[in-house]
Design an enzyme around this catalytic site. Sequence first.
Site, PDB file in Angstrom:
ATOM      1  N   ASP A  18       9.686  -8.777  -2.128  1.00  0.00           N
ATOM      2  CA  ASP A  18       9.963 -10.195  -1.888  1.00  0.00           C
ATOM      3  C   ASP A  18       8.764 -11.104  -2.136  1.00  0.00           C
ATOM      4  O   ASP A  18       8.931 -12.313  -2.244  1.00  0.00           O
ATOM      5  CB  ASP A  18      10.472 -10.402  -0.462  1.00  0.00           C
ATOM      6  CG  ASP A  18      11.823  -9.741  -0.237  1.00  0.00           C
ATOM      7  OD1 ASP A  18      12.480  -9.359  -1.228  1.00  0.00           O
ATOM      8  OD2 ASP A  18      12.226  -9.610   0.925  1.00  0.00           O
TER       9      ASP A  18
ATOM     10  N   HIS B 100       6.624   9.392  11.582  1.00  0.00           N
ATOM     11  CA  HIS B 100       5.500   9.207  10.661  1.00  0.00           C
ATOM     12  C   HIS B 100       4.314   9.987  11.204  1.00  0.00           C
ATOM     13  O   HIS B 100       3.812   9.691  12.284  1.00  0.00           O
ATOM     14  CB  HIS B 100       5.141   7.723  10.559  1.00  0.00           C
ATOM     15  CG  HIS B 100       3.962   7.457   9.673  1.00  0.00           C
ATOM     16  ND1 HIS B 100       3.438   6.205   9.519  1.00  0.00           N
ATOM     17  CD2 HIS B 100       3.201   8.267   8.902  1.00  0.00           C
ATOM     18  CE1 HIS B 100       2.400   6.265   8.695  1.00  0.00           C
ATOM     19  NE2 HIS B 100       2.247   7.513   8.313  1.00  0.00           N
TER      20      HIS B 100
ATOM     21  N   GLY C 142       6.154   0.581   6.236  1.00  0.00           N
ATOM     22  CA  GLY C 142       5.435   1.301   7.277  1.00  0.00           C
ATOM     23  C   GLY C 142       6.108   1.248   8.632  1.00  0.00           C
ATOM     24  O   GLY C 142       5.917   2.144   9.448  1.00  0.00           O
TER      25      GLY C 142
ATOM     26  N   GLY D 158       0.801  -1.225   0.000  1.00  0.00           N
ATOM     27  CA  GLY D 158       0.000   0.000   0.000  1.00  0.00           C
ATOM     28  C   GLY D 158       0.829   1.268   0.000  1.00  0.00           C
ATOM     29  O   GLY D 158       0.601   2.176  -0.806  1.00  0.00           O
ATOM     30  N   HIS D 159       1.799   1.377   0.920  1.00  0.00           N
ATOM     31  CA  HIS D 159       2.622   2.584   0.976  1.00  0.00           C
ATOM     32  C   HIS D 159       3.441   2.728  -0.306  1.00  0.00           C
ATOM     33  O   HIS D 159       3.584   3.828  -0.841  1.00  0.00           O
ATOM     34  CB  HIS D 159       3.525   2.566   2.219  1.00  0.00           C
ATOM     35  CG  HIS D 159       4.336   3.808   2.395  1.00  0.00           C
ATOM     36  ND1 HIS D 159       3.805   5.080   2.322  1.00  0.00           N
ATOM     37  CD2 HIS D 159       5.660   3.971   2.648  1.00  0.00           C
ATOM     38  CE1 HIS D 159       4.761   5.972   2.516  1.00  0.00           C
ATOM     39  NE2 HIS D 159       5.903   5.319   2.712  1.00  0.00           N
TER      40      HIS D 159
ATOM     41  N   HIS E 260       6.069  25.776  12.936  1.00  0.00           N
ATOM     42  CA  HIS E 260       7.409  26.355  12.891  1.00  0.00           C
ATOM     43  C   HIS E 260       8.382  25.747  13.908  1.00  0.00           C
ATOM     44  O   HIS E 260       8.004  25.307  14.976  1.00  0.00           O
ATOM     45  CB  HIS E 260       7.331  27.872  13.113  1.00  0.00           C
ATOM     46  CG  HIS E 260       6.865  28.235  14.493  1.00  0.00           C
ATOM     47  ND1 HIS E 260       7.738  28.405  15.542  1.00  0.00           N
ATOM     48  CD2 HIS E 260       5.631  28.433  14.988  1.00  0.00           C
ATOM     49  CE1 HIS E 260       7.060  28.705  16.636  1.00  0.00           C
ATOM     50  NE2 HIS E 260       5.770  28.726  16.320  1.00  0.00           N
TER      51      HIS E 260
END
Length: 170
Positions: free
Chosen positions: A33, A138, A62, A10-11, A129
């Site tokens: 793989d 993540h 992930g 998915g990612h 900031h």
Amino acid sequence: MRLIILGAGGHGKVVADLAKQTGKYDNICFLDDNSTSEDVVGKCSDFVKFKSENIEMYPAFGNNFGRIEWENKIYEAGIKLARIIHPLAYISPFAEIADGCVIMPYAIVNTGTKVEKACIINMGAIVDHDCILEEGCHLAPGAIVKGENHLPQGTKVDSGEVIPLQYYKI
């Protein structure tokens, strides 16, 4: 420029989509793989065989610490890590984004912020900031990190979560 994404899940699919939208890559393929997709050109362990000046790689895993580990392997092999920033993200010209990061549509990275390698800043996430995101952080869709925060290596900020001002002191 060719992009090789390690991981066709998915990612990996999202990263490929983002990369196409940047217009930077004329060829995008995967190492995986388990997948037999036509876009998969080998196994993850084959990555060094593809080393070239015209190649960038990104490990689309992930697991934050697994992603850091793979980025280290790629870098140590002398292969350039991809930095993929969607054209609809806002990145302050006074922010620093390391190679090996992915920043998705409508994300905001404000002035004075430093994003280290292997970070994912997902759709609509906001980093205000003067923050530091150590490697492998993540931010899930819609996560917010208020100004002047320092997120340690591998931190996950979930969707809708707000990291209050100075949660982690710089």
